[in-house]
Design a protein around this motif. Structure first.
Motif, mmCIF file in Angstrom:
data_model
loop_
_atom_site.group_PDB
_atom_site.id
_atom_site.type_symbol
_atom_site.label_atom_id
_atom_site.label_comp_id
_atom_site.label_asym_id
_atom_site.label_seq_id
_atom_site.Cartn_x
_atom_site.Cartn_y
_atom_site.Cartn_z
ATOM 1 N N ALA A 204 38.605 -63.852 28.603
ATOM 2 C CA ALA A 204 39.788 -64.601 28.164
ATOM 3 C C ALA A 204 39.388 -65.901 27.473
ATOM 4 N N ALA A 205 38.344 -66.552 27.981
ATOM 5 C CA ALA A 205 37.866 -67.785 27.342
ATOM 6 C C ALA A 205 37.311 -67.497 25.954
ATOM 7 N N HIS A 206 36.597 -66.384 25.797
ATOM 8 C CA HIS A 206 36.076 -66.005 24.485
ATOM 9 C C HIS A 206 37.214 -65.756 23.502
ATOM 10 N N ILE A 207 38.282 -65.136 23.969
ATOM 11 C CA ILE A 207 39.426 -64.889 23.088
ATOM 12 C C ILE A 207 40.026 -66.212 22.611
ATOM 13 N N GLN A 208 40.177 -67.154 23.532
ATOM 14 C CA GLN A 208 40.758 -68.447 23.163
ATOM 15 C C GLN A 208 39.854 -69.232 22.215
ATOM 16 N N MET A 209 38.543 -68.948 22.239
ATOM 17 C CA MET A 209 37.613 -69.611 21.316
ATOM 18 C C MET A 209 37.462 -68.846 20.003
ATOM 19 N N GLY A 210 38.157 -67.709 19.866
ATOM 20 C CA GLY A 210 38.073 -66.925 18.646
ATOM 21 C C GLY A 210 36.859 -66.024 18.578
ATOM 22 N N ALA A 211 36.167 -65.846 19.704
ATOM 23 C CA ALA A 211 34.980 -64.975 19.750
ATOM 24 C C ALA A 211 35.413 -63.612 20.286
ATOM 25 N N PHE A 212 36.089 -62.830 19.441
ATOM 26 C CA PHE A 212 36.709 -61.586 19.897
ATOM 27 C C PHE A 212 35.672 -60.503 20.203
ATOM 28 N N ALA A 213 34.634 -60.413 19.399
ATOM 29 C CA ALA A 213 33.594 -59.410 19.656
ATOM 30 C C ALA A 213 32.892 -59.681 20.983
ATOM 31 N N GLU A 214 32.657 -60.957 21.305
ATOM 32 C CA GLU A 214 32.025 -61.312 22.578
ATOM 33 C C GLU A 214 32.921 -60.928 23.752
ATOM 34 N N ALA A 215 34.239 -61.080 23.583
ATOM 35 C CA ALA A 215 35.170 -60.699 24.647
ATOM 36 C C ALA A 215 35.106 -59.205 24.910
ATOM 37 N N VAL A 216 35.014 -58.421 23.850
ATOM 38 C CA VAL A 216 34.890 -56.971 24.006
ATOM 39 C C VAL A 216 33.621 -56.621 24.777
ATOM 40 N N GLN A 217 32.521 -57.282 24.442
ATOM 41 C CA GLN A 217 31.246 -56.984 25.093
ATOM 42 C C GLN A 217 31.277 -57.345 26.577
ATOM 43 N N VAL A 218 31.913 -58.455 26.916
ATOM 44 C CA VAL A 218 32.018 -58.847 28.332
ATOM 45 C C VAL A 218 32.796 -57.804 29.117
ATOM 46 N N CYS A 219 33.892 -57.323 28.547
ATOM 47 C CA CYS A 219 34.690 -56.303 29.233
ATOM 48 C C CYS A 219 33.903 -55.008 29.401
ATOM 49 N N ARG A 220 33.165 -54.624 28.387
ATOM 50 C CA ARG A 220 32.367 -53.398 28.502
ATOM 51 C C ARG A 220 31.266 -53.548 29.541
ATOM 52 N N ASP A 221 30.627 -54.697 29.568
ATOM 53 C CA ASP A 221 29.584 -54.928 30.571
ATOM 54 C C ASP A 221 30.168 -54.885 31.976
ATOM 55 N N SER A 222 31.366 -55.427 32.144
ATOM 56 C CA SER A 222 32.003 -55.401 33.452
ATOM 57 C C SER A 222 32.341 -53.977 33.873
ATOM 58 N N CYS A 223 32.760 -53.170 32.914
ATOM 59 C CA CYS A 223 33.041 -51.768 33.221
ATOM 60 C C CYS A 223 31.781 -51.051 33.694
ATOM 61 N N GLU A 224 30.657 -51.324 33.062
ATOM 62 C CA GLU A 224 29.401 -50.684 33.446
ATOM 63 C C GLU A 224 28.933 -51.151 34.822
ATOM 64 N N GLN A 225 29.205 -52.430 35.145
ATOM 65 C CA GLN A 225 28.806 -52.940 36.453
ATOM 66 C C GLN A 225 29.668 -52.364 37.566
ATOM 67 N N GLY A 226 30.926 -52.082 37.262
ATOM 68 C CA GLY A 226 31.839 -51.558 38.276
ATOM 69 C C GLY A 226 31.894 -50.051 38.257
ATOM 70 N N ARG A 227 33.072 -49.524 37.911
ATOM 71 C CA ARG A 227 33.269 -48.071 37.845
ATOM 72 C C ARG A 227 33.567 -47.697 36.398
ATOM 73 N N PRO A 228 32.570 -47.269 35.643
ATOM 74 C CA PRO A 228 32.778 -46.950 34.221
ATOM 75 C C PRO A 228 33.834 -45.872 33.994
ATOM 76 N N ASP A 229 33.957 -44.939 34.957
ATOM 77 C CA ASP A 229 34.901 -43.843 34.779
ATOM 78 C C ASP A 229 36.336 -44.255 35.106
ATOM 79 N N ALA A 230 36.494 -45.337 35.907
ATOM 80 C CA ALA A 230 37.836 -45.754 36.298
ATOM 81 C C ALA A 230 37.900 -47.266 36.455
#
Length: 333
Positions: A204-230
């Motif tokens: 969310a902080a990356h989005i507010q700073m206009g770093a949209f690609a970085e926000a996408v990467q953070v979300c994907r990394d979080s998915c991989e750390q948790g449950r990628p399938d769900a």
């Protein structure tokens, strides 16, 4: 002759009237006379900490929600409590042995940090974000840059440190200090990579700073750390949102380079609804200049300068707009 003085001791002459002789009595220095040295200072520090928030806080409430309803713009000097208050002169006054045989801090150490956390939570709930942040900072100052072995071996203290970091990140986010909020969230993720709420705040902080690609990467990394399938619904929603914004930004750049300014403006409009970052606002100003709408271009630049006067590109764009409006002296300034 007087007996030799011993380091740390005082030789006090005592006259024996019966014998008419003078003998010497060994007396301890005042600071050695109390075995509770350190505990008195500890209690004093605890009462001072609790009293400092008594005027403003009547109830403490735990929280972890990242949403905020209002923001504070001012900044203050963060105060701190010296961690040495907790140490005392003897190890028995500040540590005990746990069930595993390892020495760990006593409850007095935890009480001080818990007090800072509770006061900060109550102030955050009251939307007094700057004051709340100062209390979280006080609690974090007990840990120091290099935590002692007692902290490293105590799970309760480690959990407290992470909570304070996470809560201070929320304060920075509420104050619109998104870069600092992102830095705190990263510090939390460095300790617990699977902490999803920290990933959500960082994205969310990356989005507010206009770093949209970085926000996408953070979300994907979080998915991989948790449950990628769900992934959780909140994480999936933020991933979809950041992906949409990232694509809109790339499309806007492509349309702008092709000279299709109206299409670029429609894409930037999507971005400005989500983020008021200098990156987005200055891009919007550049498009309006190309379309000949100097009033809206100037308004976008003014918004950036009002938020942060140090953004050089905003002043440069304002100068160009002034020159295009035939205000040459203003543009030169």
């Amino acid at each position: 002759a007087s007996p030799a003085r011993v380091h740390g001791l005082v030789n006090t002459p005592v006259t024996k009237q019966a014998e008419g002789k003078t003998s010497w009595k060994i007396k301890e220095e005042p600071w050695k006379q109390s075995s509770n040295y350190g505990q008195a200072d500890l209690k004093k520090g605890m009462s001072k900490t609790q009293k400092s928030g008594a005027e403003d806080v009547t109830e403490s409430t735990e929280w972890s929600d990242t949403s905020v309803s209002s923001y504070g713009e001012a900044t203050i000097r963060e105060t701190s409590i010296d961690p040495v208050i907790c140490r005392g002169s003897s190890s028995s006054s500040s540590t005990t042995k746990g069930s595993n045989g390892k020495r760990k801090p006593t409850n007095s150490f935890l009480v001080l940090i818990e007090s800072c956390k509770k006061e900060g939570n109550a102030l955050f709930k009251a939307q007094r974000y700057i004051r709340a942040r100062s209390y979280f900072t006080r609690g974090l100052n007990f840990f120091g840059a290099k935590p002692s072995r007692f902290i490293q071996n105590d799970e309760e203290l480690q959990s407290l440190e992470i909570t304070l970091l996470f809560n201070r990140s929320a304060c920075y986010f509420a104050e619109k200090s998104y870069a600092l909020a992102a830095a705190e969230a990263k510090a939390v993720l460095a300790k617990i990579p699977k902490f999803e709420k920290a990933s959500l705040r960082l994205a969310a902080a990356h989005i507010q700073m206009g770093a949209f690609a970085e926000a996408v990467q953070v979300c994907r990394d979080s998915c991989e750390q948790g449950r990628p399938d769900a992934p959780s619904s909140a994480l999936q929603e933020l991933l979809d949102r950041s992906t949409l914004l990232s694509k809109a930004y790339l499309d806007a750049v492509s349309y702008f380079e092709d000279g299709r300014y109206e299409r670029a403006k429609s894409k930037v409009k999507v971005l400005s609804n989500e983020s008021k970052s200098p990156t987005v606002r200055l891009f919007e100003a550049e498009i309006y200049m190309r379309l000949g709408n100097l009033a809206k271009a100037g308004k976008a630049c003014d918004d950036v300068v009002q938020g942060n006067e140090q953004v050089a590109n905003a002043h440069l764009s304002k100068g160009i707009i002034a020159i295009l409006s035939c205000k040459f002296d203003e543009g030169a300034n």
